[in-house]
Design a protein around this motif. Sequence first.
Motif, PDB file in Angstrom:
ATOM      1  N   ASP A   1       0.815  -1.301   0.024  1.00 16.35           N
ATOM      2  CA  ASP A   1       0.164  -0.035  -0.148  1.00 16.35           C
ATOM      3  C   ASP A   1       0.787   1.347  -0.046  1.00 16.35           C
ATOM      4  O   ASP A   1       1.981   1.086   0.758  1.00 16.35           O
ATOM      5  CB  ASP A   1      -0.918   0.091   1.244  1.00 16.35           C
TER       6      ASP A   1
ATOM      7  N   ASP B   1       1.656   2.936   3.484  1.00 12.55           N
ATOM      8  CA  ASP B   1       2.271   1.799   4.636  1.00 12.55           C
ATOM      9  C   ASP B   1       3.715   2.201   4.436  1.00 12.55           C
ATOM     10  O   ASP B   1       4.379   2.741   3.510  1.00 12.55           O
ATOM     11  CB  ASP B   1       2.028   0.594   4.138  1.00 12.55           C
TER      12      ASP B   1
ATOM     13  N   THR C   1       4.079  -9.154   4.789  1.00 15.17           N
ATOM     14  CA  THR C   1       3.961  -9.337   3.411  1.00 15.17           C
ATOM     15  C   THR C   1       4.928 -10.412   2.858  1.00 15.17           C
ATOM     16  O   THR C   1       6.331 -10.059   3.062  1.00 15.17           O
ATOM     17  CB  THR C   1       3.821  -8.341   2.414  1.00 15.17           C
TER      18      THR C   1
ATOM     19  N   THR D   1      -0.360 -12.023   2.631  1.00 13.73           N
ATOM     20  CA  THR D   1      -0.370 -10.983   3.500  1.00 13.73           C
ATOM     21  C   THR D   1      -1.235 -11.182   4.705  1.00 13.73           C
ATOM     22  O   THR D   1      -2.014 -11.788   4.543  1.00 13.73           O
ATOM     23  CB  THR D   1      -0.892  -9.828   2.577  1.00 13.73           C
ATOM     24  N   THR D   2      -0.539 -10.753   5.816  1.00 11.97           N
ATOM     25  CA  THR D   2      -0.937 -11.084   7.055  1.00 11.97           C
ATOM     26  C   THR D   2      -1.128  -9.792   7.590  1.00 11.97           C
ATOM     27  O   THR D   2      -0.074  -9.132   7.669  1.00 11.97           O
ATOM     28  CB  THR D   2      -0.168 -12.177   7.746  1.00 11.97           C
ATOM     29  N   LEU D   3      -2.111  -9.744   8.687  1.00  9.99           N
ATOM     30  CA  LEU D   3      -2.086  -8.333   9.531  1.00  9.99           C
ATOM     31  C   LEU D   3      -0.810  -8.388  10.397  1.00  9.99           C
ATOM     32  O   LEU D   3      -0.394  -9.234  10.770  1.00  9.99           O
ATOM     33  CB  LEU D   3      -3.379  -8.176  10.296  1.00  9.99           C
ATOM     34  N   ARG D   4      -0.475  -7.235  10.851  1.00  6.60           N
ATOM     35  CA  ARG D   4       0.954  -7.115  11.586  1.00  6.60           C
ATOM     36  C   ARG D   4       0.710  -7.698  13.219  1.00  6.60           C
ATOM     37  O   ARG D   4       1.633  -7.677  13.959  1.00  6.60           O
ATOM     38  CB  ARG D   4       1.244  -5.558  11.553  1.00  6.60           C
ATOM     39  N   ASN D   5      -0.530  -8.027  13.587  1.00  8.39           N
ATOM     40  CA  ASN D   5      -0.494  -8.403  14.882  1.00  8.39           C
ATOM     41  C   ASN D   5      -0.213  -9.697  15.140  1.00  8.39           C
ATOM     42  O   ASN D   5      -0.308 -10.448  16.234  1.00  8.39           O
ATOM     43  CB  ASN D   5      -2.024  -8.125  15.317  1.00  8.39           C
ATOM     44  N   HIS D   6       0.522 -10.282  14.032  1.00  8.72           N
ATOM     45  CA  HIS D   6       1.209 -11.861  14.445  1.00  8.72           C
ATOM     46  C   HIS D   6       2.789 -11.807  14.563  1.00  8.72           C
ATOM     47  O   HIS D   6       3.283 -10.967  14.006  1.00  8.72           O
ATOM     48  CB  HIS D   6       0.870 -12.428  13.331  1.00  8.72           C
TER      49      HIS D   6
ATOM     50  N   ARG E   1       4.090  -1.229   8.829  1.00  9.20           N
ATOM     51  CA  ARG E   1       3.391  -0.913   9.759  1.00  9.20           C
ATOM     52  C   ARG E   1       2.220  -1.506   9.907  1.00  9.20           C
ATOM     53  O   ARG E   1       1.631  -1.744  10.947  1.00  9.20           O
ATOM     54  CB  ARG E   1       3.215   0.663   9.665  1.00  9.20           C
ATOM     55  N   LYS E   2       1.628  -2.052   8.915  1.00  5.41           N
ATOM     56  CA  LYS E   2       0.094  -2.690   8.706  1.00  5.41           C
ATOM     57  C   LYS E   2       0.265  -4.250   8.791  1.00  5.41           C
ATOM     58  O   LYS E   2      -0.667  -5.065   8.854  1.00  5.41           O
ATOM     59  CB  LYS E   2      -0.607  -2.103   7.478  1.00  5.41           C
ATOM     60  N   THR E   3       1.201  -4.949   7.920  1.00  6.69           N
ATOM     61  CA  THR E   3       1.060  -5.934   7.370  1.00  6.69           C
ATOM     62  C   THR E   3       2.534  -6.866   7.636  1.00  6.69           C
ATOM     63  O   THR E   3       3.618  -6.267   7.718  1.00  6.69           O
ATOM     64  CB  THR E   3       0.689  -6.290   6.080  1.00  6.69           C
TER      65      THR E   3
END
Length: 121
Positions: free
Chosen positions: A16, A19, A47, A65-70, A43-45
């Motif tokens: 993005d 990002d 990838t 792509t996975t959200l950054r909370n992992h 910051r967000k993902t």
Amino acid sequence: MPVSSGVRKRIREFLDPDDEIHYVFPADIFGSANPCVFIAVTRKTITILSTGRLSRKSPKRVISTTLRNHRIGPVETATTPWFKFNGIVYEIDDEYVSVVHAADAEILRDVAKPEDPLPDL
């Protein structure tokens, strides 16, 4: 060897526009016919980008792509450093273990923040 600014620029083309990249490192998918990837932590993902068979220096497409909370790790270092992320085993060079640890520390720091005990004040 750190990921070059040219590779980072090519990786940004797949992300993005609003990002920002925090960490990037190369990895190999264990047992894959097309093993070379870049993992970009933004910051967000998180990838994962395939590089193709001919070059480890040019990302070709986004694999996932996975959200950054992992978390990415933990990294097993008894042999060739490796970790399992979203069910896939990745191998990395020794020099990138600290990058994975830094990325995980960043997310754990954000998760470990206590809730505001007086949110209405």
